[in-house]
Motif scaffolding. Structure first.
Motif, mmCIF file in Angstrom:
data_model
loop_
_atom_site.group_PDB
_atom_site.id
_atom_site.type_symbol
_atom_site.label_atom_id
_atom_site.label_comp_id
_atom_site.label_asym_id
_atom_site.label_seq_id
_atom_site.Cartn_x
_atom_site.Cartn_y
_atom_site.Cartn_z
ATOM 1 N N MET A 1 129.946 34.155 144.860
ATOM 2 C CA MET A 1 129.627 35.483 144.367
ATOM 3 C C MET A 1 128.736 35.313 143.127
ATOM 4 N N PRO A 2 127.661 36.100 143.049
ATOM 5 C CA PRO A 2 126.755 35.951 141.900
ATOM 6 C C PRO A 2 127.375 36.451 140.593
ATOM 7 N N PHE A 4 126.630 38.268 136.999
ATOM 8 C CA PHE A 4 125.702 39.171 136.320
ATOM 9 C C PHE A 4 126.093 39.277 134.851
ATOM 10 N N GLU A 22 131.432 38.232 137.770
ATOM 11 C CA GLU A 22 131.116 37.961 139.167
ATOM 12 C C GLU A 22 131.286 39.247 139.960
ATOM 13 N N PRO A 24 129.757 41.360 143.766
ATOM 14 C CA PRO A 24 129.171 41.059 145.070
ATOM 15 C C PRO A 24 127.645 41.186 145.142
ATOM 16 N N ASP A 25 127.071 42.163 144.409
ATOM 17 C CA ASP A 25 125.627 42.373 144.516
ATOM 18 C C ASP A 25 125.120 43.216 143.343
ATOM 19 N N LEU A 26 123.810 43.453 143.331
ATOM 20 C CA LEU A 26 123.201 44.204 142.235
ATOM 21 C C LEU A 26 123.688 45.648 142.191
ATOM 22 N N GLU A 27 123.970 46.230 143.332
ATOM 23 C CA GLU A 27 124.486 47.604 143.347
ATOM 24 C C GLU A 27 125.834 47.685 142.623
ATOM 25 N N GLU A 30 125.160 47.480 138.991
ATOM 26 C CA GLU A 30 124.665 48.756 138.467
ATOM 27 C C GLU A 30 125.825 49.721 138.221
ATOM 28 N N ASP A 61 120.578 37.827 135.675
ATOM 29 C CA ASP A 61 121.340 36.889 136.492
ATOM 30 C C ASP A 61 121.686 35.647 135.670
#
Length: 94
Positions: A1-2, A4, A22, A24-27, A30, A61
């Protein structure tokens, strides 16, 4: 998991997030930034601070690449005078 990072910027300073989160995604990042922004405005309001000052959360990131800026401030509340206000129509961009 990325991972941010959510750096908080005012006119005077940049407060760096050194831990990150950590997600799951950019959304999801946000949405997290929007929740942070709301908490920041609420805290400023509770301490009598000026909530109309523009602030931002800069999402990067793990490599420090800037992914998204969320600029926020508290505007006037609609309908405080008791008048019923019609909702604004949706806007589309072509």
């Amino acid at each position: 998991m990325p991972r941010f990072y959510f750096h908080y910027r005012t006119d005077d300073e940049l407060i760096r997030d050194t831990d990150g989160s950590e997600l799951p995604d950019l959304e999801a990042a946000e949405h997290n930034a929007a929740a942070l922004a709301k908490a920041i405005v609420e805290q400023a309001a509770s301490k009598g601070g000026d909530t109309r000052i523009p602030r931002s959360i800069e999402i990067t990131d793990a490599d420090g690449e800037e992914l998204l800026y969320l600029v926020f401030w508290a505007g006037p509340k609609v309908g405080d005078d008791g008048e019923e206000i019609a909702p604004m129509p949706p806007t589309t961009v072509h």
